[in-house]
Write a protein that holds these residues in place. Structure first.
Motif, short mmCIF file in Angstrom:
data_model
loop_
_atom_site.label_atom_id
_atom_site.label_comp_id
_atom_site.label_asym_id
_atom_site.label_seq_id
_atom_site.Cartn_x
_atom_site.Cartn_y
_atom_site.Cartn_z
N ARG A 1 13.20 6.74 -20.86
CA ARG A 1 13.12 7.51 -19.39
C ARG A 1 14.64 7.32 -18.72
O ARG A 1 14.68 8.35 -17.93
CB ARG A 1 12.09 6.70 -18.62
N TYR A 2 15.29 6.37 -18.83
CA TYR A 2 16.52 6.27 -18.30
C TYR A 2 17.47 7.43 -18.72
O TYR A 2 18.30 8.07 -18.01
CB TYR A 2 16.99 4.74 -18.53
N VAL B 1 17.94 4.17 -8.29
CA VAL B 1 16.62 4.73 -8.30
C VAL B 1 16.43 5.03 -9.85
O VAL B 1 15.41 5.16 -10.18
CB VAL B 1 16.94 5.98 -7.64
N ARG B 2 17.49 5.65 -10.42
CA ARG B 2 17.46 5.69 -11.78
C ARG B 2 16.78 4.68 -12.74
O ARG B 2 15.93 4.88 -13.55
CB ARG B 2 18.88 6.34 -12.53
N LEU B 3 17.59 3.45 -12.54
CA LEU B 3 17.21 2.15 -13.15
C LEU B 3 15.45 1.88 -12.71
O LEU B 3 14.86 1.57 -13.64
CB LEU B 3 17.96 1.04 -12.70
N LYS B 4 15.21 1.99 -11.66
CA LYS B 4 13.96 1.62 -11.15
C LYS B 4 12.72 2.83 -11.89
O LYS B 4 11.81 2.48 -12.29
CB LYS B 4 13.81 1.88 -9.69
N SER B 5 13.11 4.21 -11.85
CA SER B 5 12.26 4.98 -12.37
C SER B 5 12.16 4.89 -14.08
O SER B 5 11.36 5.72 -14.65
CB SER B 5 12.77 6.34 -12.01
N ALA B 6 12.98 3.92 -14.84
CA ALA B 6 12.92 3.82 -16.04
C ALA B 6 11.83 2.82 -16.48
O ALA B 6 11.30 3.23 -17.42
CB ALA B 6 14.32 3.17 -16.70
N VAL C 1 18.61 -4.26 -20.06
CA VAL C 1 18.55 -4.13 -21.61
C VAL C 1 18.69 -2.59 -22.19
O VAL C 1 19.52 -2.14 -22.82
CB VAL C 1 17.53 -4.84 -22.59
N ALA C 2 17.66 -1.85 -21.55
CA ALA C 2 17.81 -0.28 -21.54
C ALA C 2 19.09 0.34 -21.08
O ALA C 2 19.78 1.07 -22.07
CB ALA C 2 16.54 0.11 -20.96
N ARG C 3 19.64 -0.23 -20.16
CA ARG C 3 20.72 0.58 -19.64
C ARG C 3 22.01 0.13 -20.50
O ARG C 3 22.97 0.90 -20.44
CB ARG C 3 20.96 0.06 -17.94
N TRP C 4 22.01 -1.14 -20.69
CA TRP C 4 23.03 -1.54 -21.56
C TRP C 4 23.01 -0.93 -23.05
O TRP C 4 24.18 -0.62 -23.49
CB TRP C 4 22.78 -3.16 -22.18
N CYS C 5 21.80 -0.48 -23.37
CA CYS C 5 21.85 0.09 -24.76
C CYS C 5 22.36 1.61 -24.57
O CYS C 5 22.93 2.23 -25.48
CB CYS C 5 20.42 0.08 -25.40
#
Length: 602
Positions: free
Chosen positions: A245-246, A161-166, A186-190
């Motif tokens: 957003r993430y 859910v967190r990843l989708k809402s990003a 990529v955003a989560r990796w960062c």
């Protein structure tokens, strides 16, 4: 450091203490309502504080959304309420009132967080409540409901859910289906490596500048590399917002960097294409400058229309109703999003055309696409405006006046105008149109001094246009009309000079002035007001610069005019960049309210 005050000991098996600590909170446990109030008083006033029900059951991301978003002074989810320094006073008052109304302190602690949230609403305080969707946030009253809540938590993947809402809820077709499916990772990796959105934004800018440098080589290999790097830059451009957003890393400085770097990347790439074409013997600087002017005017149309209707009352329109109806039909949504050529579609088109065609063809297609998009969006907004029954506010009129960027000459004309005088062109937009039309007519004459006469006439009518508030249904067209007149004047006179370097110098001048106009927009969006009066006066205002350029073209030789444009471009750039950077960095250091500007749909 943030502090979370638990209203009692957590129930056995609860992860609430660990969850709060993972979000950066120092956890303190209150024995009753009076103790909670005392603990609240001990927290320094410059820190965030949260009141959390010890019985809370829910997803970690629900707590993150409710308790860590830096944009809101007060926020709440079921079972938890939080306040940043700006909301501390309201929170303290609400807690004191609830404790005093609760009677016995041992009873008062039960449900304290939710009762404080309700008391804040009763006080008229604005409490942000995030949309949780499938995320769970609950305060079970008994073991059975607690078990049911825990099962509901286990049934939903918090991280998914967190990843989708990003990802933005509304984006273009290219971004939604070809970029976001992997840029979110990529955003989560960062995020997992501690990178900030501003660092990713800077990486995107550097990648785009390298792409522009590759295009400037003028070789086929350079053009292919430029196209690939431009797409890579766009992936990072999407990732920086998704990272914000993430991880809820919003800031005033970050919103400004993201918005201004987007413009810098695109326009630097235009310059790189023009340099590359010149190496191959093809001069496309006029096309590059035309593309920048058209794109900037499109953005100003967006900004002006939105500001004019930001807080309009009785806001009804049959056209808007039709638009909403079309949005309910699946395929029309994507067609309408693509036809406006948002940044994702635009950059993809530029990248592919750069790699497989020539800079000239790239600019021809870009100009045609942007012209179609501009016609579509502007026509729709004109129809909405003329069919809308709305009353524009003083705030909207002032925002449009600031966007107009009139300088000392226009201000003097506005002061000298007799407010009781009535004449045929008694509407701001008609006066602006009259001045711009006369200027456009004389620009194409062979006489070197007629443009000076036209610019003088234009300056006078610019002042007359703003001698009364811009509250008419179509007065939001005045700022983009002024942009087109000023930038177009520079383009036409530089092209007429027919000397090497004149158009590149004109490109630099328009880029510097356009930055000033974008900076004005972002200040207004951030509720920081327009740039200081001294800066507008020092820059001469849009009518003053237009008049100055026509005078320089009349009195100087072609080569001297090219030098004058270069000097003017450097002077304007230094002035606006110095003041802009000083303002935004100072705002950030002062702790300006965090914002997240979604900007142009991607």
């Amino acid at each position: 450091m943030s502090t979370a005050i638990l209203t009692g000991q957590p129930v056995p098996g609860s992860s609430i203490e660990g969850d709060l600590r993972s979000l950066g909170f120092d956890v303190r446990v209150a024995s009753d309502g009076t103790d909670a109030e005392a603990l609240l008083a001990q927290v320094p006033g410059d820190q965030r504080v949260a009141i959390v029900d010890a019985r809370f059951v829910g997803h970690l991301h629900a707590l993150r959304l409710g308790l860590t978003d830096p944009r809101f002074p007060l926020a709440a989810v079921p079972g938890a309420v939080t306040a940043r320094p700006a909301g501390r006073q309201a929170l303290t008052r609400a807690m004191a009132r609830e404790n005093s109304a609760g009677g016995d302190s041992a009873v008062a602690v039960a449900g304290l967080a939710d009762r404080i949230s309700e008391a804040l609403d009763a006080d008229g305080s604005e409490v942000h409540r995030p949309m949780l969707g499938t995320l769970v946030a609950a305060v079970p009253e008994d073991p059975q409901t607690r078990n049911e809540a825990r099962q509901a938590v286990a049934a939903v993947d918090d991280e998914a859910v967190r990843l989708k809402s990003a990802v933005k809820a509304r984006d273009g077709f290219f971004t939604t289906f070809l970029i976001s499916p992997y840029s979110r990772y990529v955003a989560r990796w960062c995020a997992r490596r501690g990178l900030t959105p501003n660092q990713v934004t800077t990486a995107s800018l550097l990648t785009a500048l390298i792409a522009a440098s590759c295009a400037a080589t003028g070789t086929r290999g350079g053009f292919v590399a430029a196209g690939v790097l431009l797409i890579a830059s766009f992936v990072l451009d999407c990732a920086d917002g998704q990272l914000a957003r993430y991880s809820l890393q919003y800031s005033t400085l970050g919103a400004w960097l993201d918005a201004t770097f987007d413009r810098a990347k695109e326009y630097a790439y235009y310059a790189g294409l023009a340099l590359g074409a010149a190496r191959g013997g093809d001069d496309v600087w006029a096309l590059a400058l035309g593309a920048m002017i058209l794109q900037t005017c499109r953005h100003v149309v967006d900004f002006s229309f939105n500001e004019a209707n930001h807080d309009a009352t009785a806001n009804t329109s049959p056209t808007a109703a039709l638009s909403d109806k079309l949005d309910s039909v699946g395929w029309t949504v994507w067609v309408r999003r693509m036809i406006v050529l948002p940044i994702g579609e635009r950059w993809a088109m530029i990248a592919v055309l750069t790699a497989v065609t020539t800079p000239r063809i790239t600019f021809y297609v870009l100009l045609a696409g942007c012209a179609l998009a501009a016609t579509y969006t502007t026509a729709g907004r004109v129809l909405r405006s003329v069919t809308r029954k709305a009353r524009r506010t003083d705030r909207a009129a002032q925002a449009l006046a600031d966007l107009a960027d009139n300088g000392p000459i226009a201000a003097l004309v506005a002061r000298l105008r007799d407010p009781n005088a009535r004449w045929y062109l008694d509407f701001p937009l008609l006066r602006a149109l009259a001045g711009a039309a006369f200027l456009a007519g004389v620009l194409y004459s062979g006489d070197s001094w007629l443009p000076v006469v036209g610019a003088t006439f234009y300056a006078v009518f610019s002042g007359l246009a703003l001698s009364q508030p811009l509250k008419g249904p179509l007065d939001w067209l005045v700022p983009p009309l002024f942009r087109a007149a000023e930038y177009g004047t520079v383009l036409v006179l530089a092209a007429r000079a027919e000397v090497n370097g004149a158009l590149p110098a004109a490109f630099g001048l328009v880029a510097a002035v356009a930055y000033h106009h974008y900076d004005t927009v972002y200040r207004i969006r951030g509720n920081a007001g327009a740039p200081p009066v001294w800066l507008v006066r020092a820059l001469g205002g849009q009518e003053g610069r237009t008049l100055l350029v026509t005078v320089l073209a009349a009195v100087l030789t072609a080569s001297q005019f090219q030098v004058a444009l270069t000097v003017l471009a450097v002077a304007v750039a230094l002035l606006v960049l110095t003041e802009s950077i000083r303002f935004w960095v100072a705002s950030h250091l002062r702790g300006a309210p965090a914002v997240h500007d979604e900007g142009e749909p991607a």
